[in-house]
Design a protein around this motif. Sequence first.
Motif, PDB file in Angstrom:
ATOM      1  N   THR A 369       0.524  -2.011   0.056  1.00 12.35           N
ATOM      2  CA  THR A 369      -0.022   0.273   0.011  1.00 12.35           C
ATOM      3  C   THR A 369       0.973   0.942  -0.338  1.00 12.35           C
ATOM      4  O   THR A 369       0.430   2.076  -0.003  1.00 12.35           O
ATOM      5  CB  THR A 369      -0.830   0.265   1.299  1.00 12.35           C
ATOM      6  N   ILE A 370       1.790   1.498   0.059  1.00 11.53           N
ATOM      7  CA  ILE A 370       3.058   2.134  -0.038  1.00 11.53           C
ATOM      8  C   ILE A 370       3.195   3.139  -0.969  1.00 11.53           C
ATOM      9  O   ILE A 370       3.913   3.879  -0.986  1.00 11.53           O
ATOM     10  CB  ILE A 370       4.373   2.380   1.140  1.00 11.53           C
ATOM     11  N   GLN A 371       3.233   2.446  -2.151  1.00 12.43           N
ATOM     12  CA  GLN A 371       3.737   2.456  -3.642  1.00 12.43           C
ATOM     13  C   GLN A 371       3.114   3.652  -3.948  1.00 12.43           C
ATOM     14  O   GLN A 371       4.465   4.500  -4.302  1.00 12.43           O
ATOM     15  CB  GLN A 371       3.036   1.037  -4.719  1.00 12.43           C
ATOM     16  N   HIS A 372       1.938   3.251  -4.493  1.00 18.01           N
ATOM     17  CA  HIS A 372       1.488   4.546  -4.873  1.00 18.01           C
ATOM     18  C   HIS A 372       1.222   5.620  -4.708  1.00 18.01           C
ATOM     19  O   HIS A 372       1.197   5.928  -3.601  1.00 18.01           O
ATOM     20  CB  HIS A 372       0.190   4.160  -5.853  1.00 18.01           C
ATOM     21  N   THR A 373       1.613   7.151  -5.564  1.00 21.22           N
ATOM     22  CA  THR A 373       1.181   8.099  -5.112  1.00 21.22           C
ATOM     23  C   THR A 373       0.312   9.072  -5.414  1.00 21.22           C
ATOM     24  O   THR A 373      -0.451   9.496  -4.552  1.00 21.22           O
ATOM     25  CB  THR A 373       2.465   9.692  -4.919  1.00 21.22           C
ATOM     26  N   THR A 374       0.244   9.358  -6.007  1.00 19.54           N
ATOM     27  CA  THR A 374      -0.680   9.581  -7.145  1.00 19.54           C
ATOM     28  C   THR A 374      -2.109   9.070  -8.035  1.00 19.54           C
ATOM     29  O   THR A 374      -2.105   7.671  -7.629  1.00 19.54           O
ATOM     30  CB  THR A 374      -0.596  10.181  -8.636  1.00 19.54           C
ATOM     31  N   ARG A 375      -3.479   9.195  -7.049  1.00 16.41           N
ATOM     32  CA  ARG A 375      -4.103   8.866  -7.312  1.00 16.41           C
ATOM     33  C   ARG A 375      -5.323   8.495  -8.599  1.00 16.41           C
ATOM     34  O   ARG A 375      -6.368   8.148  -8.508  1.00 16.41           O
ATOM     35  CB  ARG A 375      -5.328   8.657  -5.815  1.00 16.41           C
ATOM     36  N   VAL A 376      -5.248   9.848  -9.479  1.00 18.38           N
ATOM     37  CA  VAL A 376      -5.971  10.053 -10.277  1.00 18.38           C
ATOM     38  C   VAL A 376      -4.946  11.149 -11.030  1.00 18.38           C
ATOM     39  O   VAL A 376      -4.348  12.117 -11.331  1.00 18.38           O
ATOM     40  CB  VAL A 376      -6.766  10.487  -9.542  1.00 18.38           C
ATOM     41  N   LEU A 377      -5.454  10.158 -12.834  1.00 20.32           N
ATOM     42  CA  LEU A 377      -4.597  10.934 -13.718  1.00 20.32           C
ATOM     43  C   LEU A 377      -6.032  11.818 -14.961  1.00 20.32           C
ATOM     44  O   LEU A 377      -6.705  10.923 -14.934  1.00 20.32           O
ATOM     45  CB  LEU A 377      -3.801   9.865 -14.647  1.00 20.32           C
ATOM     46  N   PHE A 378      -5.975  13.161 -14.761  1.00 18.22           N
ATOM     47  CA  PHE A 378      -6.532  12.867 -15.725  1.00 18.22           C
ATOM     48  C   PHE A 378      -5.797  13.224 -17.371  1.00 18.22           C
ATOM     49  O   PHE A 378      -4.957  13.673 -17.156  1.00 18.22           O
ATOM     50  CB  PHE A 378      -6.952  14.888 -15.457  1.00 18.22           C
ATOM     51  N   VAL A 379      -7.150  12.869 -18.346  1.00 18.10           N
ATOM     52  CA  VAL A 379      -6.775  12.643 -19.150  1.00 18.10           C
ATOM     53  C   VAL A 379      -6.087  13.631 -19.785  1.00 18.10           C
ATOM     54  O   VAL A 379      -6.963  14.419 -20.411  1.00 18.10           O
ATOM     55  CB  VAL A 379      -7.550  11.175 -20.435  1.00 18.10           C
ATOM     56  N   ASN A 380      -5.680  13.695 -20.844  1.00 19.82           N
ATOM     57  CA  ASN A 380      -5.635  15.441 -21.717  1.00 19.82           C
ATOM     58  C   ASN A 380      -5.950  15.201 -23.775  1.00 19.82           C
ATOM     59  O   ASN A 380      -4.876  14.057 -24.072  1.00 19.82           O
ATOM     60  CB  ASN A 380      -4.541  15.683 -21.670  1.00 19.82           C
TER      61      ASN A 380
END
Length: 465
Positions: A369-380
């Motif tokens: 669980t400590i891996q990812h930081t960003t939770r959401v990516l907005f596609v461009n």
Amino acid sequence: MSVQKPSIPKGTRDFTPAEMVRRNYIFNTVRSVFEIFGYLPIETPAMENLSTLMGKYGEEGDKLLFKILNSGNYLEGIRDPGAGNREPDHESRVTDLASITRHISEKGLRYDLTVPFARFVVQHQNELVFPFKRYQIQPVWRADRPQKGRYREFFQCDVDVVGSPSLLYEVELIQIIDEVFSRLGIQTTTLFNNRKILAGIAEAIGAPEKMNEITVAIDKLDKIGLEKVCLELKEKGLGDSAVTALQPVLLMEGRINDKIVVLEDLFKRSETGMKGIAELKHLVTLLKDLDLRNKWTFDVRLARGLNYYTGTIMEVKANEAAMGSICGGGRYDDLTGIFGLPGVSGVGISFGADRIYDVMNELNRFPETIQHTTRVLFVNFGPEEERFALKVLNELRQEGIPAEIYPDPSKLKKQLEYASRKQIPLAVLIGKDEMESGLLTVKDLESGEQNRLSREEFIRSLKKI
RNA sequence: GUGGUCGUAGCUCAGCUGGUUAGAGCGUCAGAAUGUGGCUCUGAAGGUCGUGGGUUCGAAACCCAUCUUCCACCCCA
């Protein structure tokens, strides 16, 4: 000009984001445990005056200090040591180097955090409340030869308390050890001993000045066996009678109480030894009342080189990994005395963050669980969509949800791949359709599922988790 | 500090006793119907063989030095 191959000095390392996330997990765990026991942070400079450092770690330690060259042309005032001796033989050159060192270097990188701390306490004594409890998490440097679990630059996490001789603090430190390693999921054994016991042994067998040699030899018992230990002791100048007197200690086994009986018998001739036994007994009594999750035991063979220790000494080993000690420390009765503040007793330990990291890595103990930081990516999808996405993105950030937007309208494939590789769990697609309907397309990258949600619904769903 | 060990593509390694243009797997990059990642397929890029000397007609292979890695001693987190 040729391109040079980039490199870093021997025994030093770069840390990638993936490694730093894990390292920080260790630092944060250690820090929060220190804090619930009432310790406060301090920091000291990377470099200290050499006079502060020299002579505190024994002869070996002095050699391992990184020294910093003075600025300016420091050679100007110095006479060439070989000037009057045009045939400099090897011997004289070595001593000349030693004597010249203090002219060209007066600063050094810190070797540990304990000595700078002692200096700190003396310098700030009027601002501190005693007993003073502090922790310190910083790198230290040793000009050692690197190998596994041994680096030239590494982080120590120190907890110390000065201004009280109470054994309660020894107990507290052992509790901290227990708590830290329980939280990190490493099974450990804490070994402890007492410098007074070691001194007592040397005294009782009639060789008080040979304490170091004796402890070093005892320490090798497992490795080289009884006979060779005795041989080595004799080589070191110990008399036959002394070696004979030492036998009961070397052969000692069984439970802590059995060992204490043997030592007490020996210490009829050593007051220091008796004091050490009294401390040991007290410590053991207190520890028995606590329900510690990790093992602990008394071990006469534990020596610990740093020569400022005077009472309890301790060391922690990981039960499941072949690694040197991952934590160590002890009591020092007069460290601040050298800096002009006598009679202040302190005790402290140091967690070796890098070794703990290596052990956890080897045993695979880092939580996923400590891996990812960003939770959401907005596609461009383009300039219009970008502006729309930016607003929603900002709302998420205001809610404390780590989110980012892809920098240009590349192919969707590429953008989603970016999210995958960074292990970002959610992608939000905002194109023409979404802008018109006001419903965002939210893709769960783990399951592959896709939903259309209003902004409010989306944010609410994120906050729930 | 003493003794030993390793070093070939971004990574893990192959390359027989010295002999042409140094290979593989993974990864990377680009494609495979214009809003859908992981899997698959196709193709491409990428190596001063750690570095510097030397031996040789010829060295990634041998020798020396140096740096780095790892190991033992010493010591230590």
